[in-house]
Design a protein around this motif. Structure first.
Motif, PDB file in Angstrom:
ATOM      1  N   ASP A  70     -35.362  98.015  39.735  1.00  0.00           N
ATOM      2  CA  ASP A  70     -34.295  99.014  39.647  1.00  0.00           C
ATOM      3  C   ASP A  70     -34.846 100.344  39.125  1.00  0.00           C
ATOM      4  O   ASP A  70     -34.512 101.416  39.640  1.00  0.00           O
ATOM      5  N   THR A  89     -27.982 105.233  41.145  1.00  0.00           N
ATOM      6  CA  THR A  89     -28.581 104.180  41.962  1.00  0.00           C
ATOM      7  C   THR A  89     -27.601 103.021  42.084  1.00  0.00           C
ATOM      8  O   THR A  89     -26.998 102.588  41.108  1.00  0.00           O
ATOM      9  N   LEU A  90     -27.426 102.570  43.271  1.00  0.00           N
ATOM     10  CA  LEU A  90     -26.648 101.380  43.563  1.00  0.00           C
ATOM     11  C   LEU A  90     -27.582 100.462  44.347  1.00  0.00           C
ATOM     12  O   LEU A  90     -27.729 100.603  45.549  1.00  0.00           O
ATOM     13  N   VAL A  91     -28.214  99.577  43.639  1.00  0.00           N
ATOM     14  CA  VAL A  91     -29.223  98.726  44.243  1.00  0.00           C
ATOM     15  C   VAL A  91     -28.654  97.335  44.451  1.00  0.00           C
ATOM     16  O   VAL A  91     -28.053  96.751  43.550  1.00  0.00           O
ATOM     17  N   SER A  92     -28.838  96.812  45.638  1.00  0.00           N
ATOM     18  CA  SER A  92     -28.473  95.432  45.910  1.00  0.00           C
ATOM     19  C   SER A  92     -29.768  94.636  45.888  1.00  0.00           C
ATOM     20  O   SER A  92     -30.667  94.870  46.689  1.00  0.00           O
ATOM     21  N   ILE A  93     -29.854  93.740  44.932  1.00  0.00           N
ATOM     22  CA  ILE A  93     -31.084  92.969  44.768  1.00  0.00           C
ATOM     23  C   ILE A  93     -30.793  91.502  45.060  1.00  0.00           C
ATOM     24  O   ILE A  93     -29.913  90.908  44.442  1.00  0.00           O
ATOM     25  N   GLY A  94     -31.531  90.928  45.992  1.00  0.00           N
ATOM     26  CA  GLY A  94     -31.445  89.501  46.249  1.00  0.00           C
ATOM     27  C   GLY A  94     -32.574  88.812  45.498  1.00  0.00           C
ATOM     28  O   GLY A  94     -33.705  89.281  45.496  1.00  0.00           O
TER      29      GLY A  94
END
Length: 114
Positions: A70, A89-94
């Motif tokens: 991030d 920041t809008l982070v999509s973390i798998g």
């Protein structure tokens, strides 16, 4: 934050000034994650996790690694900001399970390149 309160230099110069002053992003400094390199759309963070970043199984907590990712996303974006701009920041973390990571593995690193 008002437009007047935003720095009037571009994001890359802001990051370079922070590093030149020996400063780090506050959260990463608290966690022992260090920004070691930054350029336009590019950054490198490193950390040597210790016991404070471990989960109950004795390996590095996934949240610690996610925080590195991030932070790298945020700084890489920050280096591309024009003067007077801001971002969120809008982070999509798998999360995928992989081999355990511990201090015995040496420094962890994450780099983002535009």
């Amino acid at each position: 934050m008002s437009q007047d309160a935003l720095p009037q230099i571009d994001g890359l110069d802001q990051v370079r000034a922070m590093l030149a002053a020996g400063r780090q992003p506050p959260l990463t400094e608290k966690l022992g994650i260090f920004l070691v390199e930054a350029d336009y759309g590019h950054c490198v963070f490193e950390a040597v996790p210790d016991g404070s970043s471990y989960n109950p199984m004795g390996t590095v907590h996934g949240g610690f690694i996610a925080t590195m990712l991030d932070s790298a996303c945020g700084i890489a974006v920050h280096t591309a900001l024009p003067p007077g701009s801001s971002y969120t920041t809008l982070v999509s973390i798998g999360v995928q399970s992989g081999p355990p990571v511990g201090a015995q593995k040496g420094p962890l690193g994450v780099a983002l390149i535009d």
